[in-house]
Structure formats: structure tokens, C-alpha cells
Design a protein around this motif. Sequence first.
Motif, PDB file in Angstrom:
ATOM      1  N   SER A  94       0.810  -1.210   0.000  1.00 12.83           N
ATOM      2  CA  SER A  94       0.000   0.000   0.000  1.00 12.83           C
ATOM      3  C   SER A  94       0.847   1.266   0.000  1.00 12.83           C
ATOM      4  CB  SER A  94      -0.961  -0.027   1.196  1.00 12.83           C
ATOM      5  OG  SER A  94      -1.932   0.979   1.093  1.00 12.83           O
ATOM      6  N   PHE A  95       0.614   2.170   0.963  1.00 10.29           N
ATOM      7  CA  PHE A  95       1.264   3.478   0.913  1.00 10.29           C
ATOM      8  C   PHE A  95       2.772   3.412   1.082  1.00 10.29           C
ATOM      9  CE2 PHE A  95       0.178   2.829   5.324  1.00 10.29           C
ATOM     10  CZ  PHE A  95      -1.176   2.492   5.276  1.00 10.29           C
ATOM     11  N   SER A  96       3.301   2.359   1.693  1.00 10.92           N
ATOM     12  CA  SER A  96       4.745   2.204   1.755  1.00 10.92           C
ATOM     13  C   SER A  96       5.299   1.946   0.357  1.00 10.92           C
ATOM     14  CB  SER A  96       5.108   1.040   2.684  1.00 10.92           C
ATOM     15  OG  SER A  96       6.493   0.815   2.697  1.00 10.92           O
ATOM     16  N   GLU A  97       4.598   1.120  -0.406  1.00 10.00           N
ATOM     17  CA  GLU A  97       4.999   0.829  -1.776  1.00 10.00           C
ATOM     18  C   GLU A  97       4.867   2.063  -2.665  1.00 10.00           C
ATOM     19  OE1 GLU A  97       6.226  -2.058  -4.783  1.00 10.00           O
ATOM     20  OE2 GLU A  97       6.297  -1.963  -2.596  1.00 10.00           O
ATOM     21  N   TYR A  98       3.809   2.844  -2.456  1.00  6.41           N
ATOM     22  CA  TYR A  98       3.619   4.060  -3.246  1.00  6.41           C
ATOM     23  C   TYR A  98       4.679   5.110  -2.902  1.00  6.41           C
ATOM     24  CZ  TYR A  98      -0.911   1.848  -3.993  1.00  6.41           C
ATOM     25  OH  TYR A  98      -1.908   0.958  -4.299  1.00  6.41           O
ATOM     26  N   ALA A  99       5.034   5.186  -1.618  1.00 13.24           N
ATOM     27  CA  ALA A  99       6.084   6.122  -1.205  1.00 13.24           C
ATOM     28  C   ALA A  99       7.388   5.788  -1.901  1.00 13.24           C
ATOM     29  CB  ALA A  99       6.260   6.085   0.316  1.00 13.24           C
ATOM     30  N   ARG A 100       7.666   4.494  -2.010  1.00 15.45           N
ATOM     31  CA  ARG A 100       8.883   4.041  -2.665  1.00 15.45           C
ATOM     32  C   ARG A 100       8.886   4.431  -4.146  1.00 15.45           C
ATOM     33  NH1 ARG A 100       8.182  -0.752  -0.854  1.00 15.45           N
ATOM     34  NH2 ARG A 100       9.113  -0.385   1.183  1.00 15.45           N
ATOM     35  N   GLU A 101       7.723   4.346  -4.782  1.00 13.52           N
ATOM     36  CA  GLU A 101       7.631   4.625  -6.211  1.00 13.52           C
ATOM     37  C   GLU A 101       7.608   6.114  -6.524  1.00 13.52           C
ATOM     38  OE1 GLU A 101       4.697   3.701 -10.059  1.00 13.52           O
ATOM     39  OE2 GLU A 101       4.294   2.793  -8.103  1.00 13.52           O
ATOM     40  N   PHE A 102       6.834   6.901  -5.763  1.00 15.29           N
ATOM     41  CA  PHE A 102       6.598   8.293  -6.135  1.00 15.29           C
ATOM     42  C   PHE A 102       7.436   9.311  -5.365  1.00 15.29           C
ATOM     43  CE2 PHE A 102       2.612   6.124  -7.323  1.00 15.29           C
ATOM     44  CZ  PHE A 102       2.610   6.430  -8.679  1.00 15.29           C
ATOM     45  N   ILE A 103       8.027   8.902  -4.247  1.00 11.45           N
ATOM     46  CA  ILE A 103       8.883   9.828  -3.495  1.00 11.45           C
ATOM     47  C   ILE A 103      10.329   9.348  -3.506  1.00 11.45           C
ATOM     48  CG2 ILE A 103       9.238  11.017  -1.297  1.00 11.45           C
ATOM     49  CD1 ILE A 103       6.305  10.514  -0.630  1.00 11.45           C
ATOM     50  N   GLY A 104      10.538   8.062  -3.252  1.00  5.11           N
ATOM     51  CA  GLY A 104      11.891   7.521  -3.272  1.00  5.11           C
ATOM     52  C   GLY A 104      12.030   6.352  -2.317  1.00  5.11           C
ATOM     53  N   PRO A 105      13.084   5.538  -2.476  1.00  7.74           N
ATOM     54  CA  PRO A 105      13.290   4.362  -1.612  1.00  7.74           C
ATOM     55  C   PRO A 105      13.364   4.709  -0.128  1.00  7.74           C
ATOM     56  CG  PRO A 105      14.715   4.251  -3.538  1.00  7.74           C
ATOM     57  CD  PRO A 105      14.087   5.617  -3.545  1.00  7.74           C
ATOM     58  N   PHE A 106      13.996   5.836   0.196  1.00  5.84           N
ATOM     59  CA  PHE A 106      14.104   6.199   1.607  1.00  5.84           C
ATOM     60  C   PHE A 106      12.724   6.499   2.190  1.00  5.84           C
ATOM     61  CE2 PHE A 106      14.844   9.595   4.885  1.00  5.84           C
ATOM     62  CZ  PHE A 106      15.372   8.752   5.848  1.00  5.84           C
ATOM     63  N   ALA A 107      11.860   7.152   1.403  1.00  3.74           N
ATOM     64  CA  ALA A 107      10.500   7.438   1.865  1.00  3.74           C
ATOM     65  C   ALA A 107       9.736   6.144   2.110  1.00  3.74           C
ATOM     66  CB  ALA A 107       9.771   8.306   0.852  1.00  3.74           C
ATOM     67  N   GLY A 108       9.925   5.147   1.238  1.00  2.00           N
ATOM     68  CA  GLY A 108       9.276   3.861   1.445  1.00  2.00           C
ATOM     69  C   GLY A 108       9.784   3.170   2.697  1.00  2.00           C
ATOM     70  N   PHE A 109      11.088   3.282   2.931  1.00  2.00           N
ATOM     71  CA  PHE A 109      11.709   2.713   4.122  1.00  2.00           C
ATOM     72  C   PHE A 109      11.136   3.353   5.387  1.00  2.00           C
ATOM     73  CE2 PHE A 109      15.129   2.947   7.301  1.00  2.00           C
ATOM     74  CZ  PHE A 109      15.477   1.609   7.436  1.00  2.00           C
ATOM     75  N   VAL A 110      11.088   4.673   5.406  1.00  2.00           N
ATOM     76  CA  VAL A 110      10.573   5.407   6.564  1.00  2.00           C
ATOM     77  C   VAL A 110       9.093   5.095   6.793  1.00  2.00           C
ATOM     78  CG1 VAL A 110      10.036   7.704   7.463  1.00  2.00           C
ATOM     79  CG2 VAL A 110      12.257   7.269   6.401  1.00  2.00           C
ATOM     80  N   THR A 111       8.322   5.098   5.720  1.00  2.00           N
ATOM     81  CA  THR A 111       6.884   4.874   5.848  1.00  2.00           C
ATOM     82  C   THR A 111       6.580   3.461   6.337  1.00  2.00           C
ATOM     83  OG1 THR A 111       6.450   6.452   4.063  1.00  2.00           O
ATOM     84  CG2 THR A 111       4.685   4.919   4.608  1.00  2.00           C
ATOM     85  N   GLY A 112       7.258   2.469   5.767  1.00  2.00           N
ATOM     86  CA  GLY A 112       7.012   1.091   6.174  1.00  2.00           C
ATOM     87  C   GLY A 112       7.331   0.842   7.636  1.00  2.00           C
ATOM     88  N   TRP A 113       8.518   1.274   8.071  1.00  2.00           N
ATOM     89  CA  TRP A 113       8.919   1.047   9.452  1.00  2.00           C
ATOM     90  C   TRP A 113       8.122   1.913  10.439  1.00  2.00           C
ATOM     91  CZ3 TRP A 113      11.196  -3.065  11.130  1.00  2.00           C
ATOM     92  CH2 TRP A 113      12.059  -3.775  10.307  1.00  2.00           C
ATOM     93  N   THR A 114       7.746   3.122  10.019  1.00  2.00           N
ATOM     94  CA  THR A 114       6.953   3.993  10.900  1.00  2.00           C
ATOM     95  C   THR A 114       5.553   3.437  11.087  1.00  2.00           C
ATOM     96  OG1 THR A 114       8.210   5.955  10.240  1.00  2.00           O
ATOM     97  CG2 THR A 114       6.048   6.330  11.211  1.00  2.00           C
ATOM     98  N   TYR A 115       4.952   2.961   9.995  1.00  2.00           N
ATOM     99  CA  TYR A 115       3.605   2.405  10.111  1.00  2.00           C
ATOM    100  C   TYR A 115       3.634   1.097  10.902  1.00  2.00           C
ATOM    101  CZ  TYR A 115      -1.273   1.781   8.797  1.00  2.00           C
ATOM    102  OH  TYR A 115      -2.646   1.658   8.825  1.00  2.00           O
ATOM    103  N   TRP A 116       4.703   0.346  10.755  1.00  2.00           N
ATOM    104  CA  TRP A 116       4.854  -0.869  11.553  1.00  2.00           C
ATOM    105  C   TRP A 116       4.929  -0.519  13.039  1.00  2.00           C
ATOM    106  CZ3 TRP A 116       9.223  -1.906  14.604  1.00  2.00           C
ATOM    107  CH2 TRP A 116       9.222  -3.152  15.235  1.00  2.00           C
ATOM    108  N   LEU A 117       5.754   0.483  13.378  1.00  2.00           N
ATOM    109  CA  LEU A 117       5.885   0.892  14.782  1.00  2.00           C
ATOM    110  C   LEU A 117       4.562   1.428  15.318  1.00  2.00           C
ATOM    111  CD1 LEU A 117       7.723   1.350  17.250  1.00  2.00           C
ATOM    112  CD2 LEU A 117       8.191   3.633  16.355  1.00  2.00           C
ATOM    113  N   PHE A 118       3.857   2.158  14.480  1.00  2.00           N
ATOM    114  CA  PHE A 118       2.555   2.702  14.878  1.00  2.00           C
ATOM    115  C   PHE A 118       1.631   1.586  15.358  1.00  2.00           C
ATOM    116  CE2 PHE A 118      -1.810   3.214  13.063  1.00  2.00           C
ATOM    117  CZ  PHE A 118      -2.310   4.079  14.021  1.00  2.00           C
TER     118      PHE A 118
END
Length: 478
Positions: A94-118
Motif C-alpha cells: 500500500s502506501f509504503s509501496e507508493y512512497a517508494r515509487e513516487f517519493i523515493g526508496p528512503f521514503a518507502g523505508f521510513v513509511t514502512g517502518w513507521t507504520y509498523w511501529l505505529f
Amino acid sequence: MTSSQVDQLRDGNEAARAEDSEDGEGYQRGLGSRQIQMIAIGGAIGTGLFLGAGKGISKAGPSLILAYAIAGVVIFLIMRALGELLMYRPVSGSFSEYAREFIGPFAGFVTGWTYWLFWVVTGITEVTAAAAYMTYWFDIPQWVSALIFTFVLYAANLISVKLFGELEFWFSMVKVTAIVGMILICAGILTIGFSDAGKTASVSHLWNDGGFFPHGVGSTLMTLQMVMFAFLAVELVGVTAGESKDPKKVLPKAINTVPWRIAVFYVGALIMILSVVPWTNFHPGVSPFVAAFRKMGLAAGAGIVNFVVLTAALSSCNSGMYSTGRMLRDLALNSQGPKFFTKLTRSGTPLAGTTFSAALMLVGVWINYQWPGKAFDYVVSFATISGMWAWIVILVCQIRYRAKANRGELPQSEFRAPGAPYTSVFALLFIFMVIVLMGIDKDARVSLYCAPLWGAILGVSYWVLRRRNPEAAAFRKR
């Protein structure tokens, strides 16, 4: 092997990968329309309404209704932005994958781990709360209830995604039934006048007791962060995209029900309750539902609400079990997490990721019991800002996707967000305003304290990861 055989093998591998993508990247599409609809409803209804609304009413009076309505419009814009992305490419990340595609790999990394921690932090707090709610009926240690709840939900999530969906369906059904029942009872009191509450019940309570804004517009604005917190997890429906039986039909339908869900379950319920019970009767820490039941002379009201909030807490923990495993697997598939998180059970559930997250939830529950101090409160408060980070990412990705689609670089989505990109920009500005309000409010600014520390941890981790494995900085469309 001849060149034609090589070509056939390559074509076969590509076909297999395409088929795997169609099947949800190894997941089983076990979530039907009925379950997706209830997951969407359950994500919008939580303890923020059943318990937290009492504090909001005491601060803003009847104008809290307006705060929920405005925030509800913004939530709908966020969900429509997510829907446009989901119809472009329905993936489990979902949005982690989209962050990776439309913002960059680091954004996908941050989003995935942040949502996991959430969801890990949310799971810890909710299973702890559920254990506390059990003491209302049974004199048993809280850690016993917490342990049982965690293992039951963990087992259910490992058996199959369909069982997760069924649990979430019935958890949501309890919440919906409670709210609809309250609305019908209040409507009966206002029209027929039964019970002691009927003698004083009146819609005029919405403006007679100090006005609609009894403490001023500023106080209403300051409740917005509390209101937005109540809507956290509404985006969970996006994580189910890889396991929905017919995502391109079911997900738009679920997203389009957001306006009436908010209108009925938040705005409608508060209008009815505040018409039966004057807002001056509500206090922080007291559920508005309990206060209304008392006014109606229903002695069982407290027990009913306790059962409902117990259900809401278990629903949230169940969602946490589900989403954490998927997020860890998405990170691992993109070389941004340990490879063993990619493992699935025969029923298509992420074994390693769900097990790891459940174990952390148990450790967190134990820490909460042993040292219930400020440090733990700070980590819990971080859930608010981390949840809103996911919303920000969704909106930014939708804006960038729409720009590429309009230029013909990507196919147009079948479910376009109305008024975008302007509506998405408006929603972004609203979220930033809420974050500023959180910084102003001394009780809410604790949510912001952990964000820089977490950002620094992720920055260093990504730098180390990229040096060891360059693939972590590469986007591979799945």
C-alpha cells in the motif's frame, strides 16, 4: 539450452511473476466485500469516540460536532486519494509501496517502518486496555488477560486472512450496533419522551447552554488533534488490497461509504447524545455513552459501554497483528528488512513478521506493567504523529501520481479523487495545521517529542543498510 528455450523460460518466469502479482504477491485473496466493508467501518470507529469524546465535549461543547464533520471531510479526501492509488496498483504494501515509487526508496523505508511501529505501539496500548476492561467483570491479573488476548489474536491471524476478516467483521458489528442503538434510543426520547431524560431532552441543548461555541472558536480548533486521532486506522483498508477478492470493485465501494459512516457514527451520534444530555454534564475521562445511559436511567449502561470499548480495543489489536506482518514483508521484499520476513505460511499469512510483532507486543505489555512512567507515555503518544505521517505520504503520492498520469507517463486510475490535486493539497495543509496545534497544546505536544529521535534512528539505519546492500535504495515495481 537453445535460444528459443531460453526465451520460453524467460517468458514463463515473467508470466509466473505476473500471476503472483495478480494473486497478491503470494497472499490469498480471502477478504470478501462484507469483510472489507466492516474493516473500513471499524477503522473509523474506536475508543476515540466511545471514551475520548468526553474530553472533547468538555473543551468545545456542541461545536465538537463541527470539528468531527470538518475532519471527516478531510479523511474522505485522504481516502479518495488512497483509492486512486489503489486502483492504479493494488498492492499489499500500500502506501509504503507508493512512497517508494513516487517519493523515493528512503521514503518507502521510513513509511514502512513507521507504520509498523505505529501498529506495534497501538497493539501494546490496546491489549493493555482490553486487559484493564476485563477487570470490570472478573478479578484476574491484567497480565493474564493480556497474554490470552495476544495469543488468541496471533493464532487467528496465522490461521488465515479470512479468519482475521471474520473477527474484524464481528468486532465492527458490535461497535456499529452500539452506536445505532444509542441513536435510536435518543431519537425515541426526543420524539416520544420516554424515561426521565425525556422531560429535559431537547435539540436546543446544542445552542442554549452557552451557545454552539461555549468556549470560543479557538477551543474548538484545539480539539482537532483529538478528533483526528479518533480517525487513525481508517487507512487500514488500503493494506487489505493484496488480499481482497475483487479489489477494483470492493475497495472503491468501501471508500465511498466514508462520508455517511462519519455522518452517522460521529456527527449523528453526538447530535443525539448532546440533545438528550446537556454538554455541561460531560467531563474528561467519562464516556459520553455512559453519561447518556445514566441520564436515561439505564443501570446497565456502564457494563454495555465497557463491553463495546473492550471490543474496540481487541479490534485495534487484531488490526495491528494483521498490518505489522504485511508491512514487514513488504520491507523485506524490497531489501529494506530482514529476508526471513518474506516467509508465508501455507495459508498465505506472513509468519515471521506477525510472530516478531506479536512478541514485541507482549514485551511492551510487560514493560507497561513494570514501569508505567513518562517514557512509555511518550512512545505511546508517538502513535498520533506516526499515523498522520501515513496520511501525508498518501496525499503526496497521489499528487505525484496524478501529475505523471496527466502527462501520459502512467495509466489513469479508474477511481480518480475528485478535485485533485487541489483537494489533496487542502488536506495536506489541514494536517500540517493540526500538527502545529499539537505543538501549541501542552497536553498534545508530547506526540512530537519522539518524532525527531525516530527520524534519526531511521536515517542512520538506512545509511548503514544502503552501504551494505545497494538494492535497498532501488525501486522494483512489483
